[in-house]
Structures are given as structure tokens and as C-alpha cells.
Design an enzyme around this catalytic site. Structure first.
Site, PDB file in Angstrom:
ATOM      1  N   HIS A 276       6.026  -6.359  -2.707  1.00 14.47           N
ATOM      2  CA  HIS A 276       4.649  -6.135  -3.169  1.00 14.47           C
ATOM      3  C   HIS A 276       3.941  -5.121  -2.279  1.00 14.47           C
ATOM      4  O   HIS A 276       3.272  -4.193  -2.771  1.00 14.47           O
ATOM      5  CB  HIS A 276       3.897  -7.472  -3.164  1.00 14.47           C
ATOM      6  CG  HIS A 276       2.422  -7.358  -3.385  1.00 14.47           C
ATOM      7  ND1 HIS A 276       1.847  -7.469  -4.626  1.00 14.47           N
ATOM      8  CD2 HIS A 276       1.399  -7.136  -2.513  1.00 14.47           C
ATOM      9  CE1 HIS A 276       0.538  -7.326  -4.520  1.00 14.47           C
ATOM     10  NE2 HIS A 276       0.241  -7.131  -3.237  1.00 14.47           N
ATOM     11  N   GLU A 277       4.103  -5.264  -0.958  1.00 15.84           N
ATOM     12  CA  GLU A 277       3.467  -4.336  -0.027  1.00 15.84           C
ATOM     13  C   GLU A 277       4.061  -2.933  -0.157  1.00 15.84           C
ATOM     14  O   GLU A 277       3.334  -1.933  -0.077  1.00 15.84           O
ATOM     15  CB  GLU A 277       3.616  -4.844   1.411  1.00 15.84           C
ATOM     16  CG  GLU A 277       2.949  -6.191   1.681  1.00 15.84           C
ATOM     17  CD  GLU A 277       1.456  -6.177   1.402  1.00 15.84           C
ATOM     18  OE1 GLU A 277       0.828  -5.111   1.586  1.00 15.84           O
ATOM     19  OE2 GLU A 277       0.920  -7.216   0.987  1.00 15.84           O
ATOM     20  N   HIS A 280       2.441  -1.150  -2.961  1.00 15.06           N
ATOM     21  CA  HIS A 280       1.166  -0.499  -2.623  1.00 15.06           C
ATOM     22  C   HIS A 280       1.414   0.904  -2.075  1.00 15.06           C
ATOM     23  O   HIS A 280       0.696   1.852  -2.411  1.00 15.06           O
ATOM     24  CB  HIS A 280       0.410  -1.329  -1.571  1.00 15.06           C
ATOM     25  CG  HIS A 280      -0.320  -2.505  -2.135  1.00 15.06           C
ATOM     26  ND1 HIS A 280      -1.210  -2.401  -3.177  1.00 15.06           N
ATOM     27  CD2 HIS A 280      -0.303  -3.828  -1.785  1.00 15.06           C
ATOM     28  CE1 HIS A 280      -1.713  -3.593  -3.452  1.00 15.06           C
ATOM     29  NE2 HIS A 280      -1.166  -4.479  -2.630  1.00 15.06           N
ATOM     30  N   GLU A 354      -3.446  -4.508  -7.272  1.00  9.38           N
ATOM     31  CA  GLU A 354      -2.659  -5.715  -7.005  1.00  9.38           C
ATOM     32  C   GLU A 354      -1.688  -5.991  -8.156  1.00  9.38           C
ATOM     33  O   GLU A 354      -0.538  -6.381  -7.925  1.00  9.38           O
ATOM     34  CB  GLU A 354      -3.578  -6.911  -6.784  1.00  9.38           C
ATOM     35  CG  GLU A 354      -4.395  -6.843  -5.498  1.00  9.38           C
ATOM     36  CD  GLU A 354      -3.527  -6.716  -4.266  1.00  9.38           C
ATOM     37  OE1 GLU A 354      -2.490  -7.388  -4.199  1.00  9.38           O
ATOM     38  OE2 GLU A 354      -3.898  -5.942  -3.365  1.00  9.38           O
ATOM     39  N   ASP A 358       2.327  -6.034  -7.798  1.00 14.42           N
ATOM     40  CA  ASP A 358       3.110  -7.168  -8.303  1.00 14.42           C
ATOM     41  C   ASP A 358       4.194  -6.686  -9.263  1.00 14.42           C
ATOM     42  O   ASP A 358       5.348  -7.147  -9.216  1.00 14.42           O
ATOM     43  CB  ASP A 358       2.204  -8.166  -9.020  1.00 14.42           C
ATOM     44  CG  ASP A 358       1.469  -9.090  -8.053  1.00 14.42           C
ATOM     45  OD1 ASP A 358       1.765  -9.039  -6.850  1.00 14.42           O
ATOM     46  OD2 ASP A 358       0.596  -9.848  -8.517  1.00 14.42           O
TER      47      ASP A 358
END
Length: 410
Positions: A276-277, A280, A354, A358
Site C-alpha cells: 500500500h505504501e 503511494h 488511499e 489499496d
């Protein structure tokens, strides 16, 4: 406009802002006892759910008390010409505009901190302690406070002094110089935050060799993501709550995992959180957020440049001698409606990012371990699973757990 009219507009903005926040909090509190959505039925058992409800209610009552106290203090300060007193005290210590401005804000910030510290202490050592989250000590609490003061004095003082100096040498065009200053500061802070700021408060150690590091590196290699810096931060010395974040860019990019996260989650779940990070980063969210923040900063400074020289602002808050620091106080309050709009738009953008992160984790790794990790993190932090939709839209930077679950399952 007359100073008296501006004064009452400022008072109206303060009261209106308080009222809106209280209404939103009340709407949100009405949903504390809602049944858990069936999709999230495995997050809490009956006892833990009651505990989460008690935690939400305790925080809601404490927030209402704190906000009401600060509203009364703020209104009393305005009607008692507190800003005028602070300005006179600052000028009695120095006739230099820059020094007087620094002293003025120092008096305001110190007074505010003295009033709010007991509330912060109570929240940490009573509420958080009661529900099993607090791991801090009074010594650590006050050491953090001291370090925060020092950073405010050094970093904040230098930035404010430069902005006032820009105003002295360039007048209303000061905002251009200030914008460049804040842009450089933001870039440096974003790039070197983990190297310069974090070590002042936490210990960071490279993630040791083992199964977890091997799995993380294997995932990073599978998506062509060069990741050398994987650190573990000792978040457990303050709280049992877990987190992970991505910071920096270029050669300074790094993933930081809280030690509590490693303790709470399985390896596959940690890799999913890391994916997930990485999402980003791959979606350029850090750069976009930085760019948008700089645009908003430029707009705010430009608007400040249009109004800062009007003496009506200083007179409105009870300061006899017009100054940059007095105008800045009044402008900051009057800017609140615009700030509310921009904050809302930034929250909308953040929630969109977000979802994208995801989706990246789902597409490049797996959805299920991310779902189970989110559920565990929500359970361990006694998160609110049934917030009011309007409260979410106006206050949440992340989608709710139910929204993220549905997105990951889609």
C-alpha cells in the site's frame, strides 16, 4: 469596515466554527452504538466492541470539554484585549519589529501551551492509560514537550523572522519571497524528515535480516521498486497503536514500520501494508500532495499580502500599533472559512489516494492480507466502525474501514 465590525466578525467566526464542530461531533456520537456492519463482524467480539464504544464516548466527552474550555478562554482573551497586552509586553522588551513579533507569538504560544498541557497530560495518562494504549512516562511526556518547544523556537522562529523581514523590505510583495522560503523548507522537510526530525523523538533501526525482510525485498523486486531503506521505529515506547509510513523521495526514500505493527501483524499482512505504501510512491502521491500544498500556501500568502497592511486588522484585535504579527492573527481567523474548504478538498484528494494505494496493493500483491491487516489495526486501536457519513467527508483523510473493505473486495 470599522475595527469594531471586524472584531465582531472575528468573534462570530470563532463561535460559528465551534458550533459546526460540536454539531458534527454530536452527529458522529449518535452512531457510536450502531451495530457493526456484517462485513466487519469479525473485527470485534462483544466485550471488545463495548470497550471500543466506551473509548469513543470518553474521547467525545473529553473533546467537548476541552473545546468548550478553549472557546471560553479565547473569547475572554479577545474581550479583555489580551492581544493588546501581549503586544505591549513584547514592545516593552524590544523596539525591533522582528524581535517584537517573535516575542508576541512566543507569549501567545506559551500561554496556549500552558493551558492545554494539563488536558494533553490527562488524555495520555488517564484516557489512553485506562484503555491500555499508553506506554509513555511523565518524564518522556515532558521531554517531548521540551523538544517541541525547542523546535518551535528554532525552526518556527527563524521562518517567522524571515517572513517579517521580507515584509519590511518588500511590503505587500513579501508573499513571493515567503512562498519561495516555505517551498524550499517543505521540500527539505519532506526529503529529510526521517533523517533530521524523527531521530529527535524516536530511535530508528534497519529492519534485521530474516523472513520478513526477505519477503519485503522479494515483493519490492517483483514490482521493480528499489528499496534499500527499511526501518523499524520504537513507537511502542509511547503507545500500543501501530502505523507505517513512506517518507522522502529519490535516494532518501524509505519505509518505516512501527515495532507495534510488526508485533501485531503476520508477515504477509505487513508486506500488504508495505505494498500500500509503495502504491503511494508509484502513484506519485507524495509529489502531488507536496505540489498541491505549495499551491495552497502560495494562495494563502498572496491573500495575506493583500490584507496584512490594513491597520483595521490590528485595531480590531485591540493592538494600537499596526504590525505584521497583529495582522497575521486577525487574518488567520478570518481565513478560517477558506481554510475549511481547502481542508475538505485535501481530504477528498487524500481519500482518493488511499483507494488508489489499496488498489495497487491488491493488484501487485493480494487483497486479503491487506483486509485482515486493516481489521487487526482497527481492532487494536478500538477504531470507530460506524462514523457518521458527513463527519467522514469533513474530517477523515482515509476512507472508513467498511469503505476500504468493499473497495478491496470489488
Amino acid at each position: 469596515m470599522t475595527p469594531q465590525l471586524v472584531f465582531y466578525i472575528i468573534i462570530a467566526f470563532i463561535i460559528l466554527s465551534f458550533a459546526i464542530d460540536q454539531i458534527l461531533d454530536w452527529l458522529n456520537a449518535k452512531h457510536f452504538d450502531d451495530p457493526i456492519p456484517k462485513e466487519l463482524s469479525d473485527v470485534y467480539d462483544a466485550d471488545t466492541y463495548r470497550k471500543s464504544q466506551d473509548y469513543k464516548k470518553a474521547n467525545a466527552r473529553f473533546s467537548a470539554l476541552t473545546s468548550s474550555f478553549m472557546l471560553v478562554v479565547t473569547l475572554l482573551f479577545f474581550f479583555a484585549d489580551g492581544f493588546g497586552f501581549a503586544d505591549q509586553l513584547a514592545r516593552s522588551l524590544s523596539n525591533n519589529e522582528i524581535v517584537a513579533g517573535l516575542l508576541f507569538f512566543g507569549i501567545i504560544i506559551l500561554g496556549t501551551d500552558i493551558l492545554t498541557t494539563p488536558f494533553s497530560y490527562y488524555k495520555t495518562f488517564v484516557i489512553e492509560e485506562r484503555f491500555g494504549f499508553n506506554k509513555s512516562t511523565p518524564a518522556l511526556f515532558f521531554m517531548d514537550k521540551l523538544k517541541g518547544w525547542l523546535m518551535t523556537i528554532i525552526v518556527g522562529g527563524v521562518l517567522l523572522a524571515l517572513v517579517i523581514w521580507f515584509y519590511q523590505i518588500s511590503g505587500a510583495l513579501f508573499w513571493l519571497y515567503a512562498w519561495v522560503l516555505f517551498a524550499v523548507f517543505a521540500v527539505v522537510t519532506n526529503m529529510f524528515y526521517a533523517r533530521l526530525i524523527v531521530p529527535l523523538f524516536n530511535k530508528q533501526t534497519p529492519l534485521s535480516e530474516g523472513d520478513l525482510r526477505t519477503k519485503i525485498e522479494s515483493y519490492a523486486n517483483s514490482v521493480g521498486f528499489k528499496l534499500k531503506n527499511i526501518f523499524v521505529i520504537d513507537g511502542s515506547k509511547r503507545s500500543t497503536k501501530a502505523n507505517a509510513y513512506f517518507s522522502g523521495f529519490g535516494s532518501e526514500k524509505r519505509i518505516t514500520l512501527y515495532d507495534t505493527l510488526i508485533n501485531d501483524l503476520e508477515d504477509e499482512e505487513i508486506v500488504a501494508v508495505l505494498a500500500h505504501e509503495v502504491g503511494h510512491y508509484r502513484k506519485n502521491h507524495i509529489i502531488i500532495n507536496l505540489f498541491v500544498s505549495l499551491l495552497l500556501t502560495g494562495f494563502t500568502l498572496w491573500l495575506l499580502g493583500l490584507f496584512i497592511s490594513q491597520e483595521v486588522f490590528a485595531l480590531a484585535i485591540g493592538v494600537d500599533q499596526p504590525s505584521f504579527h497583529a495582522g497575521l492573527i486577525a487574518f488567520g481567523i478570518l481565513y478560517a472559512p477558506i481554510s475549511g474548504i481547502t481542508d475538505f478538498l485535501m481530504s477528498v484528494l487524500s481519500r482518493k489516494f488511499e483507494y488508489q494505494a489499496d488498489n495497487y496493493a491488491k493488484e501487485t500483491y493480494a487483497a486479503q492480507p491487506l483486509i485482515t491487516s486493516l481489521k487487526k489495526l482497527s481492532r487494536n486501536s478500538l477504531s470507530n466502525l460506524t462514523p457518521h457519513p458527513l463527519y467522514v467527508k469533513l474530517h477523515y483523510s482515509h476512507p472508513t474501514l467498511l469503505q476500504r473493505y468493499k473497495n478491496l473486495k470489488a
